[in-house]
Design a protein around this motif. Sequence first.
Motif, PDB file in Angstrom:
ATOM      1  N   SER A  47       0.917  -1.156   0.019  1.00 15.76           N
ATOM      2  CA  SER A  47       0.138  -0.118  -0.085  1.00 15.76           C
ATOM      3  C   SER A  47       0.842   1.196   0.021  1.00 15.76           C
ATOM      4  O   SER A  47       0.565   2.018  -0.827  1.00 15.76           O
ATOM      5  N   GLU A  48       2.016   1.309   0.851  1.00 16.02           N
ATOM      6  CA  GLU A  48       2.851   2.344   0.815  1.00 16.02           C
ATOM      7  C   GLU A  48       3.497   2.632  -0.454  1.00 16.02           C
ATOM      8  O   GLU A  48       3.607   3.916  -0.778  1.00 16.02           O
ATOM      9  N   GLN A  49       3.993   1.642  -1.055  1.00 14.92           N
ATOM     10  CA  GLN A  49       4.668   1.650  -2.389  1.00 14.92           C
ATOM     11  C   GLN A  49       3.739   2.387  -3.473  1.00 14.92           C
ATOM     12  O   GLN A  49       4.021   3.190  -4.213  1.00 14.92           O
ATOM     13  N   SER A  50       2.556   1.828  -3.548  1.00 17.65           N
ATOM     14  CA  SER A  50       1.256   2.352  -4.472  1.00 17.65           C
ATOM     15  C   SER A  50       0.954   3.735  -4.258  1.00 17.65           C
ATOM     16  O   SER A  50       0.954   4.618  -5.188  1.00 17.65           O
ATOM     17  N   VAL A  51       0.970   3.929  -3.060  1.00 14.48           N
ATOM     18  CA  VAL A  51       0.418   5.220  -2.530  1.00 14.48           C
ATOM     19  C   VAL A  51       1.627   6.330  -3.081  1.00 14.48           C
ATOM     20  O   VAL A  51       1.617   7.524  -3.598  1.00 14.48           O
ATOM     21  N   ALA A  52       2.988   5.996  -2.824  1.00 13.83           N
ATOM     22  CA  ALA A  52       4.234   6.856  -3.097  1.00 13.83           C
ATOM     23  C   ALA A  52       4.154   7.026  -4.825  1.00 13.83           C
ATOM     24  O   ALA A  52       4.691   7.663  -5.058  1.00 13.83           O
ATOM     25  N   GLN A  53       3.864   5.760  -5.367  1.00 11.10           N
ATOM     26  CA  GLN A  53       3.739   6.007  -6.671  1.00 11.10           C
ATOM     27  C   GLN A  53       2.624   7.052  -7.216  1.00 11.10           C
ATOM     28  O   GLN A  53       2.787   7.867  -8.185  1.00 11.10           O
ATOM     29  N   ALA A  54       1.399   6.792  -6.772  1.00  8.40           N
ATOM     30  CA  ALA A  54       0.484   7.872  -6.999  1.00  8.40           C
ATOM     31  C   ALA A  54       0.966   9.348  -6.646  1.00  8.40           C
ATOM     32  O   ALA A  54       0.623  10.308  -7.292  1.00  8.40           O
ATOM     33  N   ALA A  55       1.490   9.474  -5.427  1.00  2.61           N
ATOM     34  CA  ALA A  55       1.978  10.669  -4.943  1.00  2.61           C
ATOM     35  C   ALA A  55       2.972  11.328  -5.943  1.00  2.61           C
ATOM     36  O   ALA A  55       2.974  12.637  -6.538  1.00  2.61           O
ATOM     37  N   GLY A  56       3.832  10.597  -6.561  1.00  2.00           N
ATOM     38  CA  GLY A  56       4.865  10.949  -7.644  1.00  2.00           C
ATOM     39  C   GLY A  56       4.195  11.375  -8.748  1.00  2.00           C
ATOM     40  O   GLY A  56       4.680  12.418  -9.598  1.00  2.00           O
ATOM     41  N   ALA A  57       3.008  10.695  -9.339  1.00  2.00           N
ATOM     42  CA  ALA A  57       2.538  10.968 -10.560  1.00  2.00           C
ATOM     43  C   ALA A  57       1.925  12.235 -10.479  1.00  2.00           C
ATOM     44  O   ALA A  57       1.688  13.112 -11.401  1.00  2.00           O
ATOM     45  N   ILE A  58       1.056  12.775  -9.239  1.00  2.00           N
ATOM     46  CA  ILE A  58       0.522  13.867  -8.899  1.00  2.00           C
ATOM     47  C   ILE A  58       1.533  14.871  -8.814  1.00  2.00           C
ATOM     48  O   ILE A  58       1.240  16.117  -9.136  1.00  2.00           O
ATOM     49  N   SER A  59       2.662  14.661  -8.356  1.00  2.00           N
ATOM     50  CA  SER A  59       3.511  15.733  -8.050  1.00  2.00           C
ATOM     51  C   SER A  59       4.047  16.163  -9.395  1.00  2.00           C
ATOM     52  O   SER A  59       4.264  17.235  -9.713  1.00  2.00           O
ATOM     53  N   ASP A  60       4.347  15.134 -10.203  1.00  2.00           N
ATOM     54  CA  ASP A  60       4.727  15.591 -11.812  1.00  2.00           C
ATOM     55  C   ASP A  60       3.646  16.722 -12.545  1.00  2.00           C
ATOM     56  O   ASP A  60       4.057  17.368 -12.978  1.00  2.00           O
ATOM     57  N   TYR A  61       2.429  15.955 -12.244  1.00  2.00           N
ATOM     58  CA  TYR A  61       1.083  16.889 -12.578  1.00  2.00           C
ATOM     59  C   TYR A  61       1.351  18.130 -12.308  1.00  2.00           C
ATOM     60  O   TYR A  61       1.217  19.239 -13.021  1.00  2.00           O
ATOM     61  N   THR A  62       1.404  18.640 -10.940  1.00  2.00           N
ATOM     62  CA  THR A  62       1.440  19.921 -10.428  1.00  2.00           C
ATOM     63  C   THR A  62       2.511  20.606 -10.694  1.00  2.00           C
ATOM     64  O   THR A  62       2.312  21.764 -10.988  1.00  2.00           O
ATOM     65  N   SER A  63       3.656  20.009 -11.089  1.00  2.00           N
ATOM     66  CA  SER A  63       4.909  20.614 -11.468  1.00  2.00           C
ATOM     67  C   SER A  63       4.571  21.090 -12.833  1.00  2.00           C
ATOM     68  O   SER A  63       5.259  22.326 -13.326  1.00  2.00           O
ATOM     69  N   ASP A  64       4.183  20.298 -13.882  1.00  2.00           N
ATOM     70  CA  ASP A  64       3.832  20.663 -15.088  1.00  2.00           C
ATOM     71  C   ASP A  64       3.068  21.862 -15.215  1.00  2.00           C
ATOM     72  O   ASP A  64       3.146  22.589 -15.896  1.00  2.00           O
ATOM     73  N   ALA A  65       1.924  21.747 -14.366  1.00  2.00           N
ATOM     74  CA  ALA A  65       0.768  22.929 -14.327  1.00  2.00           C
ATOM     75  C   ALA A  65       1.437  24.036 -13.700  1.00  2.00           C
ATOM     76  O   ALA A  65       1.306  25.068 -14.341  1.00  2.00           O
ATOM     77  N   SER A  66       2.341  24.069 -12.727  1.00  2.00           N
ATOM     78  CA  SER A  66       3.014  25.132 -12.503  1.00  2.00           C
ATOM     79  C   SER A  66       3.885  25.748 -13.494  1.00  2.00           C
ATOM     80  O   SER A  66       3.728  27.094 -13.822  1.00  2.00           O
TER      81      SER A  66
END
Length: 253
Positions: A47-66
């Motif tokens: 679960s922790e690995q999967s959530v970390a994977q999702a957080a990484g994808a969202i972080s990439d998204y917000t960085s691109d949006a910024s």
Amino acid sequence: MKQQPLSLSSLMVLLVSGVAAITVLISTLVYTTLYANALRSNAAASSEQSVAQAAGAISDYTSDASTLIRRITGELQSEADDLTLAETFSTMVQMRDDLTSIGVYTSSGRLLSCWTSGRTRKPQAGSLDLTGVEPDPSGLYYTPPHVQNLYADYYPWVVTIVRPMPNGVDTRWVAVDVRFSGLGGSISGVGIGQHGYCYLMDDQGNMVYHPQQQLLYAGIKNEENERLAAQPDGTYVEDTVIYSVQNVPASNW
């Protein structure tokens, strides 16, 4: 009729059988406990690995949006004429599948300018409301997902990303509407076992995205989002449920 007393050999057999039965029972309980703990530990790690994977994808998204909205702000602050800006921003909307519109608003939320891919806008459509929305550490505002009500025949599910642009007299707000389907797909695609799933909330516990959002709105399903939002990053095991919480870097999510 007088009962015959048990012989010593019979007593020994019963004693050995009893000890063996107790030993087997204790061994079974110990093995079951160890096995359950191992499964729980593996599930928590997964679960922790999967959530970390999702957080990484969202972080990439917000960085691109910024990066995107800062580029737009730079174009608006340049000396380009209105025709050049219209061509630049309209092309930008057409080339990005996730981008549905670019707008500039007054501090009161009134739409001043809007660039789209050519879709027909509603005559009176266009307002910006940031009530209750807090900026992230970089100064950007992310609204909760909502249905865009800008066009006459198109109603995408979007997130509005907003950045203030002081102009010396009054603050203007630069906003982009991006479809949430791409980010939602990356969250929904995170599988955690047979029944696990991942969802996104802000640091106040407000739900941003949930793969079973319709069940939440209907009151059929509830989450511990407000309580979990107050917890530090980590994995928590409660009865038969495992929660893994991770903050998205440089954001309020």
